[in-house]
Design a protein around this motif. Structure first.
Motif, short mmCIF file in Angstrom:
data_model
loop_
_atom_site.label_atom_id
_atom_site.label_comp_id
_atom_site.label_asym_id
_atom_site.label_seq_id
_atom_site.Cartn_x
_atom_site.Cartn_y
_atom_site.Cartn_z
N ASN A 1 45.33 43.08 44.18
CA ASN A 1 46.34 42.02 43.99
C ASN A 1 45.84 40.63 44.37
OD1 ASN A 1 46.39 42.98 46.67
ND2 ASN A 1 48.33 41.95 47.03
N TRP A 2 44.56 40.51 44.74
CA TRP A 2 43.98 39.21 45.06
C TRP A 2 43.18 38.63 43.88
CZ3 TRP A 2 43.66 37.77 50.62
CH2 TRP A 2 44.20 38.74 51.48
N LEU A 3 43.18 39.32 42.75
CA LEU A 3 42.28 38.95 41.64
C LEU A 3 42.47 37.54 41.10
CD1 LEU A 3 42.16 41.98 39.19
CD2 LEU A 3 40.39 41.22 40.77
N PHE A 4 43.72 37.11 40.97
CA PHE A 4 44.01 35.80 40.37
C PHE A 4 44.69 34.90 41.37
CE2 PHE A 4 43.65 38.61 36.78
CZ PHE A 4 43.06 37.84 35.80
N GLU A 5 44.51 33.59 41.18
CA GLU A 5 45.21 32.60 42.01
C GLU A 5 45.88 31.60 41.07
OE1 GLU A 5 41.74 32.84 42.24
OE2 GLU A 5 41.97 34.55 43.62
N ASP A 6 46.78 30.86 41.62
CA ASP A 6 47.47 29.80 40.88
C ASP A 6 46.43 28.84 40.30
OD1 ASP A 6 49.49 28.00 40.10
OD2 ASP A 6 49.15 26.84 41.93
N SER A 7 46.51 28.57 39.00
CA SER A 7 45.47 27.72 38.40
C SER A 7 45.63 26.25 38.83
CB SER A 7 45.46 27.84 36.88
OG SER A 7 46.78 27.74 36.42
N GLN A 8 46.83 25.87 39.29
CA GLN A 8 47.01 24.49 39.79
C GLN A 8 46.64 24.36 41.26
OE1 GLN A 8 50.96 22.89 38.81
NE2 GLN A 8 51.15 24.63 37.44
N LEU A 9 46.25 25.46 41.89
CA LEU A 9 45.83 25.48 43.30
C LEU A 9 46.88 24.84 44.23
CD1 LEU A 9 42.03 24.49 43.04
CD2 LEU A 9 43.06 26.73 42.75
N ARG A 10 48.14 25.19 44.02
CA ARG A 10 49.19 24.58 44.86
C ARG A 10 49.16 25.12 46.29
NH1 ARG A 10 53.98 25.48 40.56
NH2 ARG A 10 52.50 27.07 39.89
N PRO B 1 50.88 37.33 38.06
CA PRO B 1 51.29 38.22 36.95
C PRO B 1 50.11 38.78 36.14
CG PRO B 1 52.38 36.06 36.82
CD PRO B 1 51.51 36.02 38.01
N GLU B 2 49.00 38.05 36.10
CA GLU B 2 47.86 38.51 35.27
C GLU B 2 47.21 39.80 35.82
OE1 GLU B 2 48.26 35.47 36.59
OE2 GLU B 2 47.29 33.90 35.41
N THR B 3 47.45 40.09 37.09
CA THR B 3 46.72 41.18 37.75
C THR B 3 46.89 42.52 37.05
OG1 THR B 3 47.24 40.05 39.79
CG2 THR B 3 46.33 42.25 39.99
N THR B 4 48.15 42.88 36.75
CA THR B 4 48.36 44.22 36.20
C THR B 4 47.68 44.37 34.84
OG1 THR B 4 50.55 43.40 35.67
CG2 THR B 4 50.40 45.03 37.43
N ASP B 5 47.64 43.27 34.07
CA ASP B 5 46.97 43.36 32.78
C ASP B 5 45.50 43.77 32.96
OD1 ASP B 5 46.77 42.85 29.85
OD2 ASP B 5 45.28 41.42 30.58
N MET B 6 44.88 43.21 34.00
CA MET B 6 43.47 43.54 34.28
C MET B 6 43.35 45.04 34.61
SD MET B 6 40.85 41.70 34.12
CE MET B 6 39.91 43.05 33.55
N VAL B 7 44.31 45.52 35.37
CA VAL B 7 44.30 46.95 35.74
C VAL B 7 44.44 47.82 34.47
CG1 VAL B 7 45.59 48.75 36.98
CG2 VAL B 7 45.14 46.55 38.08
N TYR B 8 45.34 47.41 33.57
CA TYR B 8 45.51 48.18 32.33
C TYR B 8 44.22 48.13 31.49
CZ TYR B 8 50.48 47.44 33.55
OH TYR B 8 51.68 47.36 34.19
#
Ligand code: GLC
Length: 617
Positions: A240-249, A275-282
């Motif tokens: 669940n750490w794979l992605f981060e906010d792209s705006q780096l807030r 939200p992108e994480t599960t797609d990577m898992v699939y």
């Protein structure tokens, strides 16, 4: 219609209503489990290679050591084991900082040693699962060095940022307030690239950039590489750490700590569970399924590590369109929510909370511990709880995952500050490191009562050996007439019975201190019943048939036989037990078995009432 008839009908109606109440509310319906794939029926075992068995006397566990001990795994009845990382690594986070995803750490052996290990596992019918660490590499990985030097094609392999202008004319301030898991800013300045890179763990574990499709493909190829070497699946690290906010807030404070450098200080709304994480898992599931289609063989299994809220964890199994993901999103509820003060009702709540999120066609899993947590026996109050927790983990239908040493009741060893190796401890201070260090659960495995517990022939070990090894060891417990190890083996043997693969089951609290699990199957009048009862109190407790029947919508003969008894019990296998008069001793755990007399009490009651209505109408 005479008033007498109307009155009679009213009474009958009320009785019928009462019957349905009893069937639906007082007595819980049993749940159903039906499994067929190899892994759904298996006990899994986690090996922490550095601490399992040293074959060459350097005080560090290795692959040859694991190969030597595979017959032990076979003997305790597990069917598969997962290995914490064995890849090439500078060991800043003991293997979770990988400098080559395709090679073996020399301290642990060679690629040939890995192949030998796999061949031996195949011979013994044991499946081998590798740890896959997708979120980050080591800063000594070739990709990072190329990225830091802006080598064409590698610039965006990691998450780089200029930072924000600050007081220092030579170096900007970090881009935001994010902190790493071990304490401190999650950003580190590179003097070479003159930019910050993101590291959500140790600074020697730079985060890979999953918004770069080349990285995604590289990591899929890593999976394919190990699949080609025959591995039977993957445990996916920190997913669940794979992605981060792209705006780096900036993340908001959580209110849970006063120290802005501690991870608990922030609410991780921009760095975890994106939200992108599960797609990577699939997508990884698809890689593994495609491999099976092309090369045959059994299902390659996927286990995922995510300490997220249950609604999020559930999405790792599948999405709303039934796109498939992890076979085993690890269930950490027993670790997170049970401790030595828990009551029987807490056991029920925690277990039901997991059962309620498992989608149809999927299977529950039960994890009692791992290399990042205090050991289960210690968390639950001491070695006397080892058998009871094994009874819970192994009596519940679904997959059980055992961390090395749980089967012999290993407990935490409080490693001194001087001996502490874990960055989660070392990055704190001599006064509070014990709260964070993971070393107490990582001390060497205890094989026998020889020097260094038989872990090594050398005179030193990378972490100290727990002095309780004189009795808490495999050899001693194999020879003893009863022991945690023997209890564990019997429990796991029971899982091979068909009743584990197709069953009806339920869990209940009997008062404050007794927790129970019932398991049976259909047709009910022919099926055996298993009833696991554990007394978590340091006092004797009486259990009656009434209390048991009122918790489960099932009744069975009160005369049962002991199938497994905890070390703390005076009863032995085969002893008769009457549920009409059962006194459980302090910390006693029993798995009881009854023959065929099973009736759905509440259902029967309802049927009876409906039949009465029919007659009297
Ligand atoms: C996982 C591992 C843990 C490691 C971290 C970073 O949580 O279990 O040991 O430190 O990921 O890879």
């Amino acid at each position: 219609m005479t008033p007498a008839v109307v009155g009679r009908r009213r009474v009958v109606f009320l009785l019928a209503l009462l019957g349905f109440q009893l069937s639906g509310v007082v007595c819980e319906e049993l749940r159903k489990l039906s499994v067929s794939d190899w892994w759904e029926k298996s006990g899994f075992y986690q090996i922490y290679p550095r601490s399992f068995k040293d074959s060459n006397g350097d005080g560090i566990g290795d692959l040859k050591g694991i190969t030597q001990k595979l017959p032990y795994l076979k003997s305790i009845g597990v069917k598969a084991f997962w290995l914490s990382p064995i890849y090439k690594s500078p060991m800043a986070d003991f293997g979770y900082d990988i400098s080559d995803f395709r090679d073996i750490q020399p301290e642990y052996g060679t690629l040939q040693d890995f192949k030998d290990l796999k061949a031996e596992a195949n011979k013994l019918g044991l499946k081998l699962i590798m740890d896959f660490v997708p979120n980050h590499s080591s800063d000594e990985h070739e990709w990072f060095q190329k990225s830091e030097n802006r080598v064409a094609g590698y610039e965006d392999y990691y998450v780089w940022h200029d930072g924000k202008p600050g007081d220092d004319p030579n170096q900007n301030d970090p881009p935001n307030n994010w902190v790493e898991a071990f304490r401190g800013s999650a950003w580190r300045w590179s003097n070479i690239r003159k930019q910050y890179y993101l590291h959500q763990f140790h600074y020697k574990q730079p985060d890979l950039n999953y918004r770069n499709s080349k990285v995604v493909e590289e990591m899929k190829n890593v999976l394919r590489y190990w699949l080609d070497l025959g591995v039977d699946g993957f445990r996916i690290d920190a997913v669940n750490w794979l992605f981060e906010d792209s705006q780096l807030r900036d993340e908001p404070p959580s209110g849970e700590s006063d120290d802005p450098l501690r991870p608990e200080y922030l609410s991780h709304i921009y760095t975890r569970d994106m939200p992108e994480t599960t797609d990577m898992v699939y997508q990884w599931r698809a890689v593994m399924d495609e491999y099976k289609q092309q090369h045959g063989g059994d299902t390659r299994v996927m286990m995922t590590e995510s300490w997220s809220n249950l609604d999020i964890v559930a999405t790792y199994y599948e999405d709303v369109n039934k796109r498939q993901g992890s076979n085993m999103p690890f269930n950490f509820q027993l670790i997170l929510h049970l401790n030595k003060n828990s009551k029987a009702s807490n056991f029920k709540t925690v277990i039901d909370s997991w059962l309620n999120i498992v989608p149809d066609q999927h299977v529950a899993n039960w994890v009692l511990g791992n290399h990042d947590q205090r050991r289960v026996a210690s968390r639950m109050g001491g070695e006397h709880m080892a058998d009871l927790m094994a009874m819970v983990g192994l009596s519940l239908p679904g997959v059980s995952v055992t961390y090395q040493g749980e089967e012999i009741g290993m407990t935490d060893y409080e490693v001194s500050w001087e001996d502490t190796k874990d960055p989660a401890g070392c990055q704190t201070s001599p006064t509070d490191y014990q709260k964070y260090s993971r070393d107490p659960a990582r001390t060497p495995f205890q094989w026998d009562n020889s020097s260094k517990a038989g872990f090594t022939s050398g005179s030193t070990t990378w972490l100290p050996v727990n002095p309780n090894y004189l009795t808490v060891n495999v050899d001693y417990q194999e020879k003893a007439s009863n022991s945690h190890l023997k209890v564990f083996k019997k429990l796991i043997e029971l899982r091979d019975e068909d009743i584990f693969h197709d069953c009806l089951y339920g869990v209940m609290a009997v008062g404050d201190n007794v927790f129970g699990i019932v398991r049976t199957t259909t047709p009910l009048h022919e099926a055996p019943v298993y009833l696991t009862l554990i007394n978590i109190a340091n006092q004797a407790v009486n259990v009656t048939t009434q209390t048991i029947y009122s918790g489960f919508s099932v009744s069975f003969t009160s005369d049962m036989k002991v199938a497994v008894a905890s070390v703390s019990s005076k009863r032995s296998e085969g002893n008769s037990v009457s549920l009409n008069n059962l006194e459980l001793q302090p910390y006693e755990g029993l798995v009881l078995r009854a023959g065929a007399a099973v009736l759905m009490l509440s259902k029967l009651l309802s049927l009876l009432l409906v039949f009465t209505v029919f007659l009297l109408w």
